[in-house]
Write a protein that holds these residues in place. Structure first.
Motif, PDB file in Angstrom:
ATOM      1  N   LYS A  63     -18.765  18.877 -16.639  1.00 49.11           N
ATOM      2  CA  LYS A  63     -17.330  18.942 -16.286  1.00 49.11           C
ATOM      3  C   LYS A  63     -17.082  19.280 -14.928  1.00 49.11           C
ATOM      4  N   ALA A  64     -18.016  19.960 -14.619  1.00 49.77           N
ATOM      5  CA  ALA A  64     -18.072  20.905 -13.215  1.00 49.77           C
ATOM      6  C   ALA A  64     -18.626  20.051 -11.865  1.00 49.77           C
ATOM      7  N   LEU A  65     -19.013  18.834 -12.367  1.00 46.55           N
ATOM      8  CA  LEU A  65     -19.837  17.787 -11.391  1.00 46.55           C
ATOM      9  C   LEU A  65     -18.979  17.681 -10.216  1.00 46.55           C
ATOM     10  N   ILE A  66     -19.348  17.748  -9.108  1.00 42.59           N
ATOM     11  CA  ILE A  66     -18.581  17.180  -7.812  1.00 42.59           C
ATOM     12  C   ILE A  66     -18.851  15.826  -7.643  1.00 42.59           C
ATOM     13  N   SER A  67     -17.953  14.839  -7.477  1.00 43.13           N
ATOM     14  CA  SER A  67     -18.451  13.558  -6.921  1.00 43.13           C
ATOM     15  C   SER A  67     -17.329  13.067  -6.087  1.00 43.13           C
ATOM     16  N   GLN A  68     -17.668  11.899  -5.496  1.00 42.24           N
ATOM     17  CA  GLN A  68     -16.774  11.174  -4.391  1.00 42.24           C
ATOM     18  C   GLN A  68     -16.449   9.848  -4.853  1.00 42.24           C
ATOM     19  N   ILE A  69     -15.253   9.468  -4.497  1.00 43.24           N
ATOM     20  CA  ILE A  69     -14.458   8.117  -4.727  1.00 43.24           C
ATOM     21  C   ILE A  69     -14.720   7.712  -3.259  1.00 43.24           C
ATOM     22  N   VAL A  70     -15.231   6.626  -2.953  1.00 45.67           N
ATOM     23  CA  VAL A  70     -14.999   5.938  -1.476  1.00 45.67           C
ATOM     24  C   VAL A  70     -14.255   4.689  -1.737  1.00 45.67           C
ATOM     25  N   VAL A  71     -13.181   4.902  -1.146  1.00 49.89           N
ATOM     26  CA  VAL A  71     -12.107   3.629  -1.266  1.00 49.89           C
ATOM     27  C   VAL A  71     -12.368   2.982   0.026  1.00 49.89           C
ATOM     28  N   ARG A  72     -12.048   1.312  -0.412  1.00 45.25           N
ATOM     29  CA  ARG A  72     -12.198   0.441   0.630  1.00 45.25           C
ATOM     30  C   ARG A  72     -11.413   0.846   1.945  1.00 45.25           C
ATOM     31  N   ASP A  73     -11.953   0.546   3.028  1.00 51.13           N
ATOM     32  CA  ASP A  73     -11.278   1.198   4.302  1.00 51.13           C
ATOM     33  C   ASP A  73     -10.010   0.360   4.480  1.00 51.13           C
ATOM     34  N   GLU A  74      -9.749  -0.877   3.862  1.00 55.84           N
ATOM     35  CA  GLU A  74      -8.536  -1.570   4.352  1.00 55.84           C
ATOM     36  C   GLU A  74      -7.333  -1.002   3.258  1.00 55.84           C
ATOM     37  N   LEU A  75      -7.889   0.025   2.271  1.00 52.84           N
ATOM     38  CA  LEU A  75      -6.863   0.406   1.525  1.00 52.84           C
ATOM     39  C   LEU A  75      -6.410   1.979   1.652  1.00 52.84           C
ATOM     40  N   ILE A  76      -6.969   2.381   2.768  1.00 50.32           N
ATOM     41  CA  ILE A  76      -6.685   4.071   3.173  1.00 50.32           C
ATOM     42  C   ILE A  76      -5.175   4.406   3.039  1.00 50.32           C
ATOM     43  N   ASP A  77      -4.234   3.347   3.433  1.00 53.85           N
ATOM     44  CA  ASP A  77      -3.163   3.783   3.312  1.00 53.85           C
ATOM     45  C   ASP A  77      -2.416   4.078   2.155  1.00 53.85           C
ATOM     46  N   GLY A  78      -3.079   3.698   1.069  1.00 56.85           N
ATOM     47  CA  GLY A  78      -2.852   3.600  -0.396  1.00 56.85           C
ATOM     48  C   GLY A  78      -2.930   4.904  -0.699  1.00 56.85           C
ATOM     49  N   LEU A  79      -3.663   6.066  -0.023  1.00 57.83           N
ATOM     50  CA  LEU A  79      -3.862   7.217  -0.333  1.00 57.83           C
ATOM     51  C   LEU A  79      -3.002   8.202   0.153  1.00 57.83           C
ATOM     52  N   SER A  80      -2.106   7.850   0.898  1.00 53.59           N
ATOM     53  CA  SER A  80      -1.189   8.924   1.532  1.00 53.59           C
ATOM     54  C   SER A  80      -0.341   9.646   0.554  1.00 53.59           C
ATOM     55  N   GLY A  81      -0.304  11.028   0.662  1.00 52.55           N
ATOM     56  CA  GLY A  81       0.442  11.641  -0.144  1.00 52.55           C
ATOM     57  C   GLY A  81      -0.393  12.195  -1.481  1.00 52.55           C
ATOM     58  N   ILE A  82      -1.510  11.800  -1.675  1.00 52.38           N
ATOM     59  CA  ILE A  82      -2.235  11.949  -2.870  1.00 52.38           C
ATOM     60  C   ILE A  82      -2.720  13.482  -3.032  1.00 52.38           C
ATOM     61  N   LEU A 138       0.768  -1.247  -0.164  1.00 57.43           N
ATOM     62  CA  LEU A 138      -0.133   0.026   0.126  1.00 57.43           C
ATOM     63  C   LEU A 138       0.749   1.468   0.097  1.00 57.43           C
ATOM     64  N   GLN A 139       2.217   1.142   0.422  1.00 62.76           N
ATOM     65  CA  GLN A 139       3.055   2.268   0.323  1.00 62.76           C
ATOM     66  C   GLN A 139       4.207   2.080  -0.242  1.00 62.76           C
ATOM     67  N   VAL A 140       5.230   2.880  -1.120  1.00 65.67           N
ATOM     68  CA  VAL A 140       6.406   2.770  -1.476  1.00 65.67           C
ATOM     69  C   VAL A 140       7.240   3.928  -1.464  1.00 65.67           C
ATOM     70  N   HIS A 141       8.529   3.938  -1.226  1.00 67.57           N
ATOM     71  CA  HIS A 141       9.226   5.067  -1.677  1.00 67.57           C
ATOM     72  C   HIS A 141       9.513   5.158  -2.999  1.00 67.57           C
ATOM     73  N   PRO A 142       8.862   6.185  -3.722  1.00 72.28           N
ATOM     74  CA  PRO A 142       9.219   6.516  -5.078  1.00 72.28           C
ATOM     75  C   PRO A 142      10.532   6.046  -5.592  1.00 72.28           C
ATOM     76  N   ARG A 143      10.306   5.300  -6.853  1.00 72.71           N
ATOM     77  CA  ARG A 143      11.446   4.898  -7.514  1.00 72.71           C
ATOM     78  C   ARG A 143      12.200   4.088  -6.558  1.00 72.71           C
ATOM     79  N   GLY A 144      11.677   3.612  -5.380  1.00 73.72           N
ATOM     80  CA  GLY A 144      12.556   2.902  -4.580  1.00 73.72           C
ATOM     81  C   GLY A 144      13.660   3.655  -3.752  1.00 73.72           C
ATOM     82  N   ARG A 145      13.713   5.037  -3.690  1.00 66.36           N
ATOM     83  CA  ARG A 145      14.675   6.023  -3.409  1.00 66.36           C
ATOM     84  C   ARG A 145      14.111   6.228  -1.913  1.00 66.36           C
ATOM     85  N   MET A 146      15.059   5.904  -0.874  1.00 67.29           N
ATOM     86  CA  MET A 146      14.820   5.955   0.656  1.00 67.29           C
ATOM     87  C   MET A 146      14.634   7.320   1.016  1.00 67.29           C
ATOM     88  N   ASP A 147      15.223   8.404   0.312  1.00 72.95           N
ATOM     89  CA  ASP A 147      15.421   9.664   0.569  1.00 72.95           C
ATOM     90  C   ASP A 147      14.163  10.139   0.298  1.00 72.95           C
TER      91      ASP A 147
END
Lengths: 155, 155
Positions: free
Chosen positions: B27-46, A69-78
């Motif tokens: 193209k101005a429509l606002i919607s939501q994407i509800v991501v499965r709870d167990e995948l929430i860590d995959g959103l960090s930094g988005i 679910l998480q990675v360091h981009p391009r495997g770069r730890m920095d």
């Protein structure tokens, strides 16, 4: 139950390339997409576009890698640990690759393209035309993304 | 045998919208994407990105519609019959939708986006960041595509 829905797809064709390893990442690389014979009518008019989106299935990704679910981009730890939905990594729950390519030529069921970063034999899921709505102005990307590009220029 | 390979995917989440019918194309429509709870860590930094690609499964497309290989763009008989790989129609062998959206906000497992042309309940296959490599310069599109845009302006 809706949330248990499984989705089944069949490749529309395959990637053909002589490049191996990291050489597939070369943006000047010429590869081919061999579309299944019975779908050839679906290609009519495609050469009126200069660029395409190619959606392909990353069939070398293991079930374990799909759980990353998480990675360091391009495997770069920095660079910061980042969610897979915020990186174009191959490691993702549904390992679908998406690349913008330049369409070089079309002959029968074979599309010759430039810039497809997929290995030989990769199943292709879809090909879509790139149009003006796909161009984003005033784009924001993370600072680590800009740092990566700067570092590349120094090489 | 490689060419018989079936690909099985699970949605990473679902679309939530109040829009119905043609209103999802706004193209101005606002919607939501509800991501499965167990995948929430995959959103960090988005949220460091302004725009995303959303890949979704067009689950209202029938098997018959998946066999369609040519269409008149937007159903307009004055425009040339065109292969499905040369149009962004929903009718295609693998009914995967691809849309560039603007990321408005992120709260927990919910992405709020602008411009997602997908119905309520649509399974989402993947979310990917849009970066500078996705911007095409010197783009070519068919003349019918330009005609469609011109006709829209006249409305």
């Amino acid at each position: 139950m809706q949330h248990e829905q499984k989705i089944v797809l069949n490749p529309i064709g395959y990637v053909r390339t002589v490049a191996v390893g990291d050489k597939v990442k070369d943006k000047a690389l010429i590869s081919q997409i061999v579309v299944r014979d019975e779908l050839i009518d679906g290609l009519s008019g495609i050469f009126d576009y200069s660029h395409l989106f190619v959606l392909f299935y990353l069939n070398q990704i293991t079930d374990d890698q799909r759980r990353t679910l998480q990675v360091h981009p391009r495997g770069r730890m920095d660079l910061p640990l980042t969610g897979v939905f915020a990186v174009r990594t191959m490691l993702r729950p549904n390992p679908i690759g998406l690349t913008v390519v330049e369409l070089v030529s079309v002959e029968g069921n074979i599309l010759t393209v430039r810039g497809l970063d997929a290995f030989d034999g990769t199943p292709v899921l879809d090909v879509k035309p790139y149009d003006r709505w796909d161009i984003v102005e005033n784009l924001k990307v993370p600072s680590w993304w800009l740092k990566l590009q700067e570092d590349k220029k120094k090489l």
